[in-house]
Design an enzyme around this catalytic site. Structure first.
Site: not given
Ligand SMILES: *Cc1c(COP(=O)(O)O)cnc(C)c1O
Length: 446
Positions: A21, A152, A266, A295
Site C-alpha cells: 500500500y 478485512y 475468518d 498468519k
Molecule cells: C491478514 C488477513 C488476511 C489476508 O491474509 P494474507 O496472508 O495477507 O493474504 C485475511 N483476513 C484477515 C482477518 C487477516 O488479518
C-alpha cells in the site's frame, strides 16, 4: 550484506520494489539486518542502527519470536527430506499431520482441510466453496455474501469484495468487485477480567439489539441470493482493531441457520490464541461451517493458510456435479511450511495459556497512562492485543521513529497505534512496547 552500488539498501530499494500500500517514492524503508528472539536489528535511511522489539510480530505472525529453536529445527529437518512437491496425486506426512492437528483442535466438528498459500487465497477458497455448496444443494442463484462493515479479509478480488466498502479499497476498482451485502459494524465491546479472574464482556445492550435487528432484516430481505455469512470473529483486525461482543457472532450464527447460509469465520488474525482463546469463535461458543486460518499458523516462518470445513460441507461438494473443490495452487500444502506449522501449532497449544493472559495483563497495565493523553480517544486490550486509538490519523513516520528511539518497532495505521507482540515477550519487553507506544504518542501527538 551485498552492496554492489555502494548505496544503502533503503536507497536501492526505493523506486524499484513495491511495498504494501505504498507509493514507489514513499518514505524510504528501514533495512533489516537480523531478527532474533523478539528483536529486529534495523538500519534507518540515515544509517542509524536500532535494536527494536517487534511489537507487530511481523504483522501478527511471529508469535514464537525469530530464530525459535523448535521452529528452526522443524524447518531444517524437513529441508533435509524435501522442501516441496506438488499436491496433485501426492501427499506427505507434514500435510496429513497438520490437517489431523487442525481438525482436532478447531472449534466444532471440522472434518476437512484445504491448504492455501496465503490468507487471501484461503478466503477466496472459502467463498468459492460456499457457492459450490449452495449450487450442490440446488440453490445456484445464491451467489452473494453477507458481512459487516469494518471487516478485512484480504487483497484478492473476492476477498476485497467483503472488506469494508469505504476503507477497503472498493473505490479504486469501481464496477469490478462483486457487490456484497453489508450489515452495520457490530457495536464496540470490551472484555474485562475481574480481580477474581472471571472474564466478562461489556457492551451497550440496546445498541446490540438494534444491530441484531438490522442484520436479521437484511438477511431476510436477501436470503434468496445469499450463500454465506463471512466475518472476523470478535476482533476486526486490519479494518480497525475493533472489538465486538461474542453475542453478535451468535446472532450471525442464528441468521445463517435460519436462512440456509454457511457461516464462514475468518480466524486468520484471531486464530492461535491472539484474543485469549485458541480461536476467537470460542468466545461465543459458536461452531462455524467454514474457518480460515493463516498468519500465526507457521509462527511467521513461511506463507501458509488453511480452510477448515464441516463434514456436511464436504459431503455436499462431493455430491455436486464437479465433486471437487475447484481450486489447486502450485504450492498447495507446501511440505516445508506444513512442517514448520506443525511445530508452531504444537508450541501455541502448549504455551498460550501461560503467555497470552500474561502479555494481555501487562499491556493493559502499561498502556493505561495513554488514556490521559489529549489526543487519545480510547485504549483497549483483548488477549495479547493492545490498541491506542487517537482522535486523528497517526503521523506514521515520526511516531515510528519515536518508538524506535525507545527500542520498539511499530507500524501504526489510520488513527491506531497498536501492538500484537510475540507471545514470548518477557515482562520487560511488554513494558518497553507499551511505554514506547505511550511515549511516541505523547511526543508526536501530545
Ligand atoms: C491478514 C488477513 C488476511 C489476508 O491474509 P494474507 O496472508 O495477507 O493474504 C485475511 N483476513 C484477515 C482477518 C487477516 O488479518
Amino acid at each position: 550484506m551485498p552492496d554492489p552500488t555502494g548505496s544503502p539498501l533503503g536507497a536501492r530499494d526505493r523506486g524499484l520494489v513495491w511495498h504494501p500500500y505504498a507509493p514507489l517514492d514513499g518514505p524510504e524503508p528501514y533495512a533489516v539486518e537480523g531478527a532474533s528472539g523478539v528483536r529486529l536489528t534495523l538500519t534507518s535511511p540515515e544509517g542509524e542502527r536500532f535494536e527494536a522489539v517487534d511489537a507487530m510480530a511481523s504483522w501478527w505472525c511471529a508469535v514464537h519470536g525469530y530464530g525459535n529453536p523448535v521452529l528452526d529445527a522443524a524447518a531444517h529437518e524437513q529441508l533435509g527430506r524435501f522442501s516441496h512437491v506438488m499436491f496433485g496425486g501426492l501427499t506427505h506426512e507434514p500435510a496429513v499431520r497438520l490437517a489431523e492437528r487442525l481438525t482436532a483442535m478447531s472449534p466444532g466438528p471440522m472434518a476437512h482441510v484445504f491448504f492455501a498459500d496465503s490468507g487471501s487465497v484461503s478466503v477466496e477458497v472459502a467463498l468459492k466453496l460456499s457457492l459450490q455448496y449452495q449450487a450442490a444443494r440446488g440453490r445456484p442463484r445464491r451467489q452473494r455474501f453477507l458481512t459487516v462493515r469494518g471487516g478485512y479479509h484480504g487483497d484478492t478480488f473476492a476477498a476485497m469484495s467483503v472488506c469494508d466498502p469505504v476503507d477497503g479499497m472498493h473505490s479504486a476498482f469501481p464496477g469490478v468487485l462483486a457487490r456484497q451485502l453489508f450489515a452495520p459494524r457490530p457495536p464496540a465491546a470490551r472484555q474485562v477480567t475481574t480481580s477474581t479472574g472471571d472474564e466478562r464482556w461489556e457492551t451497550d445492550r440496546s445498541a446490540l439489539e438494534i444491530w441484531a435487528a438490522e442484520v436479521r432484516a437484511l438477511a431476510a430481505t436477501h436470503s434468496d441470493e445469499l450463500a454465506a455469512v463471512v466475518v472476523e470473529p470478535v476482533l476486526q483486525g486490519a479494518g480497525g482493531m475493533h472489538v465486538y461482543h461474542p453475542d453478535c457472532l451468535r446472532v450471525l450464527r442464528d441468521v445463517a441457520d435460519e436462512h440456509g447460509l454457511l457461516l464462514v469465520v475468518d480466524e486468520i488474525a484471531t486464530g492461535f490464541a491472539r484474543t485469549g482463546r485458541m480461536f476467537a469463535s470460542e468466545w461465543a461458543d459458536v461452531t462455524p461451517d467454514v474457518m480460515c486460518v493463516g498468519k500465526a499458523l507457521t509462527g511467521g516462518y513461511l506463507s501458509l493458510a488453511a480452510v477448515l470445513m464441516t463434514r456436511e460441507v464436504g459431503e455436499a461438494i462431493t455430491r455436486s456435479e464437479f465433486r471437487a473443490l475447484l481450486h489447486g495452487p502450485t504450492f498447495m500444502a507446501n511440505p516445508l511450511a506444513c512442517a514448520v506449522a506443525n511445530a508452531a501449532v504444537e508450541l501455541v497449544d502448549s504455551t498460550w495459556k501461560e503467555h497470552v493472559p500474561r502479555v494481555g495483563r501487562l499491556l493493559a497495565e502499561h498502556l493505561a497512562p495513554a488514556a490521559d493523553l489529549p489526543q487519545v480517544l480510547e485504549v483497549r486490550t483483548l488477549g495479547a492485543v493492545g490498541v491506542v486509538q487517537l482522535t486523528s490519523p497517526v503521523d506514521v513516520v515520526p511516531v515510528t521513529r519515536a518508538a524506535l528511539r525507545r527500542g520498539v518497532w511499530l507500524r501504526p495505521f489510520r488513527n491506531l497505534v497498536y501492538t500484537m507482540p510475540p507471545y514470548v515477550c518477557t515482562a520487560e519487553d511488554v513494558r518497553l512496547v507499551a511505554e514506547a507506544i505511550v511515549g511516541a504518542v505523547a511526543e508526536v501527538h501530545g
